[in-house]
Design an enzyme around this catalytic site. Structure first.
Site, PDB file in Angstrom:
ATOM      1  CG  ASP A 112      -0.280  -0.183   2.534  1.00  0.00           C
ATOM      2  OD1 ASP A 112       0.872   0.247   2.692  1.00  0.00           O
ATOM      3  OD2 ASP A 112      -0.911  -0.790   3.434  1.00  0.00           O
ATOM      4  CG  HIS A 127       3.632 -10.245   0.041  1.00  0.00           C
ATOM      5  ND1 HIS A 127       2.633 -10.466   0.965  1.00  0.00           N
ATOM      6  CD2 HIS A 127       4.466 -11.317   0.146  1.00  0.00           C
ATOM      7  CE1 HIS A 127       2.861 -11.605   1.605  1.00  0.00           C
ATOM      8  NE2 HIS A 127       3.966 -12.139   1.123  1.00  0.00           N
ATOM      9  CB  CYS A 171       6.005  -9.557 -25.686  1.00  0.00           C
ATOM     10  SG  CYS A 171       5.024  -9.558 -24.155  1.00  0.00           S
ATOM     11  CB  THR A 211       2.175 -10.135   9.564  1.00  0.00           C
ATOM     12  OG1 THR A 211       2.184 -11.292   8.717  1.00  0.00           O
ATOM     13  CG2 THR A 211       3.467 -10.096  10.355  1.00  0.00           C
TER      14      THR A 211
END
Length: 274
Positions: A112, A127, A171, A211
């Site tokens: 965030d 993450h 690509c 966490t």
């Protein structure tokens, strides 16, 4: 609680080796900023109020089948993050870093950006983050999400310009958020896998804040810190996967209080030593 923290922090502060003060944070630290946890009861809602379990929606497989739906949700989250403000816990960590400088490291599972906005700089975002995008087809370059792409309300679709800017220039495949999905593995480039484990190895104390340890790298970080002799301080409102790991360890402390109160105590102790 304060006496235990004073003893631990005092010991680590005097160390010459393995003397890092490391903080591992998760979604709980951002809840006071109004950001719902990823696995919380609010879950993940996308347009048409269709509900998905995070383990199904938050995957590369689902993205390849429904890229626009996932990107629209990512831009909804972008707006949510931008409208949120760092809370007291974020600012306490920023002040702790200012005192400790290069002896401080922050490992966060959050995407965030609130730690950075509060002033932290020595951050490992394991993450990924919501500021960057990368090719879903495997092209190696990681790009900053163009400023032209704005956060969206839940019901807003991608514009033609969004689609153009979210197409890989190499690509032609879709670009995707530079975050870790449930069917992916930690690496160094996006997730700082080896860098964060090296920090854990050299930590004198690892503070675990907000966490539950539901994914593998955070648990590996705690295991590594323990293996090399660090103190572990579990600061959460409930027992969790870290609690099971450290419950019987003599160099571990379990604290069941609000993170803001505990971080303020930690800051004051360091300030007195400093």
């Amino acid at each position: 609680m304060k006496e235990q923290l004073e003893d631990i922090i005092g010991q680590v502060y005097q160390k010459e080796r393995r003397n890092l003060f490391t903080f591992l944070t998760g979604a709980g630290i951002s809840s006071d900023s109004g950001i719902p946890t990823y696995r919380g009861i609010d879950g993940i809602w996308v347009k048409d109020t269709q509900f998905h379990k995070p383990e199904e929606f938050g995957t590369l497989r689902y993205f390849k089948e429904h890229p626009e739906e996932v990107l629209q949700y990512a831009l909804f989250r972008k707006k949510m993050f931008e409208n949120a403000v760092p809370n007291e816990s974020h600012f306490e960590l920023s002040e702790i870093e200012n005192m400790l400088q290069d002896r401080f490291h922050l490992i966060t599972q959050n995407i965030d950006n609130l730690h950075r906005r509060a002033g932290n700089q020595r951050i490992y975002e394991i993450h990924g983050n919501n500021r960057e995008i990368k090719c879903s087809n495997g092209c190696k370059e990681i790009l900053v999400l163009p400023e032209e792409i704005k956060g969206k309300d839940l019901e807003e679709d991608l514009t033609e310009r969004d689609v153009t800017l979210l197409t890989c220039p190499t690509c032609g495949h879709w670009m995707r958020p530079n975050i870790l999905w449930f069917d992916e593995y930690y690496d160094e480039k996006t997730n700082k896998r080896f860098g964060s484990l090296k920090v854990a190895k050299n930590s004198g104390v690892l503070f675990i804040v907000g966490t539950s340890g539901a994914t593998s790298l955070p648990i590996a970080i705690a295991e590594t810190a323990l293996k090399y002799g660090a103190f572990i301080v579990d600061i959460n409102t409930e027992d969790n996967n870290f609690t099971d790991l450290i419950r019987d360890k003599k160099n571990a402390v379990i604290i069941r209080e609000r993170s803001t109160d505990v971080l303020k105590t930690i800051k004051d102790i360091i300030q007195n030593l400093h």
